[in-house]
Design a protein around this motif. Structure first.
Motif, PDB file in Angstrom:
ATOM      1  N   GLU A  45       0.822  -1.484  -0.072  1.00 55.76           N
ATOM      2  CA  GLU A  45       0.080  -0.205   0.124  1.00 55.76           C
ATOM      3  C   GLU A  45       1.006   1.095   0.134  1.00 55.76           C
ATOM      4  N   ALA A  46       2.036   1.202   0.441  1.00 53.28           N
ATOM      5  CA  ALA A  46       2.959   2.344   0.513  1.00 53.28           C
ATOM      6  C   ALA A  46       3.555   2.573  -0.651  1.00 53.28           C
ATOM      7  N   THR A  47       3.933   1.603  -1.324  1.00 49.79           N
ATOM      8  CA  THR A  47       4.231   1.663  -2.681  1.00 49.79           C
ATOM      9  C   THR A  47       3.134   2.363  -3.597  1.00 49.79           C
ATOM     10  N   GLU A  48       1.980   1.532  -3.511  1.00 53.22           N
ATOM     11  CA  GLU A  48       0.733   2.119  -4.281  1.00 53.22           C
ATOM     12  C   GLU A  48       0.489   3.711  -4.136  1.00 53.22           C
ATOM     13  N   THR A  49       0.748   4.080  -2.883  1.00 51.55           N
ATOM     14  CA  THR A  49       0.544   5.567  -2.570  1.00 51.55           C
ATOM     15  C   THR A  49       1.518   6.423  -3.150  1.00 51.55           C
ATOM     16  N   VAL A  50       2.839   5.857  -3.248  1.00 53.45           N
ATOM     17  CA  VAL A  50       3.798   6.523  -3.943  1.00 53.45           C
ATOM     18  C   VAL A  50       3.723   6.708  -5.475  1.00 53.45           C
ATOM     19  N   MET A  51       3.251   5.670  -6.083  1.00 55.30           N
ATOM     20  CA  MET A  51       2.858   5.489  -7.431  1.00 55.30           C
ATOM     21  C   MET A  51       1.827   6.660  -7.619  1.00 55.30           C
ATOM     22  N   GLY A  56      -0.026  12.131  -9.955  1.00 54.35           N
ATOM     23  CA  GLY A  56      -0.585  13.423  -9.692  1.00 54.35           C
ATOM     24  C   GLY A  56      -2.260  13.217  -9.681  1.00 54.35           C
ATOM     25  N   ASP A  57      -2.715  12.045  -9.469  1.00 54.25           N
ATOM     26  CA  ASP A  57      -4.319  11.755  -9.354  1.00 54.25           C
ATOM     27  C   ASP A  57      -4.811  11.985  -7.947  1.00 54.25           C
ATOM     28  N   LYS A  58      -5.166  13.280  -7.863  1.00 54.97           N
ATOM     29  CA  LYS A  58      -5.652  13.489  -6.137  1.00 54.97           C
ATOM     30  C   LYS A  58      -6.533  12.418  -5.689  1.00 54.97           C
ATOM     31  N   GLN A  59      -7.604  11.869  -6.381  1.00 48.63           N
ATOM     32  CA  GLN A  59      -8.490  10.840  -6.116  1.00 48.63           C
ATOM     33  C   GLN A  59      -8.007   9.603  -5.648  1.00 48.63           C
ATOM     34  N   HIS A  60      -6.796   9.197  -6.682  1.00 46.98           N
ATOM     35  CA  HIS A  60      -6.241   7.935  -6.407  1.00 46.98           C
ATOM     36  C   HIS A  60      -5.217   8.005  -5.243  1.00 46.98           C
ATOM     37  N   ILE A  61      -4.773   9.148  -4.956  1.00 47.61           N
ATOM     38  CA  ILE A  61      -3.747   9.415  -3.798  1.00 47.61           C
ATOM     39  C   ILE A  61      -4.701   9.239  -2.732  1.00 47.61           C
ATOM     40  N   ILE A  62      -5.897   9.614  -2.666  1.00 49.01           N
ATOM     41  CA  ILE A  62      -6.685   9.765  -1.380  1.00 49.01           C
ATOM     42  C   ILE A  62      -7.114   8.196  -1.143  1.00 49.01           C
ATOM     43  N   TYR A  63      -7.320   7.507  -2.152  1.00 47.90           N
ATOM     44  CA  TYR A  63      -7.883   6.044  -2.117  1.00 47.90           C
ATOM     45  C   TYR A  63      -6.689   5.359  -1.601  1.00 47.90           C
ATOM     46  N   GLU A  64      -5.459   5.442  -1.970  1.00 47.00           N
ATOM     47  CA  GLU A  64      -4.216   4.565  -1.732  1.00 47.00           C
ATOM     48  C   GLU A  64      -3.833   5.040  -0.203  1.00 47.00           C
ATOM     49  N   VAL A  65      -4.003   6.133   0.228  1.00 44.15           N
ATOM     50  CA  VAL A  65      -3.763   6.588   1.600  1.00 44.15           C
ATOM     51  C   VAL A  65      -4.615   5.889   2.250  1.00 44.15           C
TER      52      VAL A  65
END
Length: 108
Positions: A45-51, A56-65
């Protein structure tokens, strides 16, 4: 649902999954597989958050965090810790320079 207590609510659910049959829930299955599996999920999950951040996809960042935080909460519960302990540590650090705080940990 109130954002202020969501960590406690999630922690309560995670605690209730301890000792449950592995087939009854995803969390029960993680507990059954043990610490190494939980740690592996946190790493994934940390790796997916970094990716997501790199994309730069804010919604994807929120999902992964959210996934990262969730699996970290599973780790805390597995280790008999409550998120309040982490919140207390953040509160303790609040207002302290990051450089000063980091220097205070140099012996750890």
């Amino acid at each position: 649902m109130n954002n202020e207590n969501i960590l406690s609510l999630v922690a309560d659910v995670l605690e209730s999954r301890k000792g449950a049959e592995p087939d009854s829930s995803y969390v029960a299955k993680l507990y059954d597989k043990g610490l190494d599996t939980i740690l592996k999920k946190i790493g994934e999950e940390a790796t997916e958050t970094v990716m997501a951040a790199k994309d730069g996809d804010k919604q994807h960042i929120i999902y992964e965090v959210a996934d990262l935080w969730f699996h970290t909460l599973v780790l805390l519960a597995d280790q008999e810790l409550h998120p309040d302990a982490v919140l207390s540590e953040l509160e303790r650090r609040f207002g302290t320079s990051g450089l000063v705080e980091k220097a205070s940990r140099s012996g750890k």
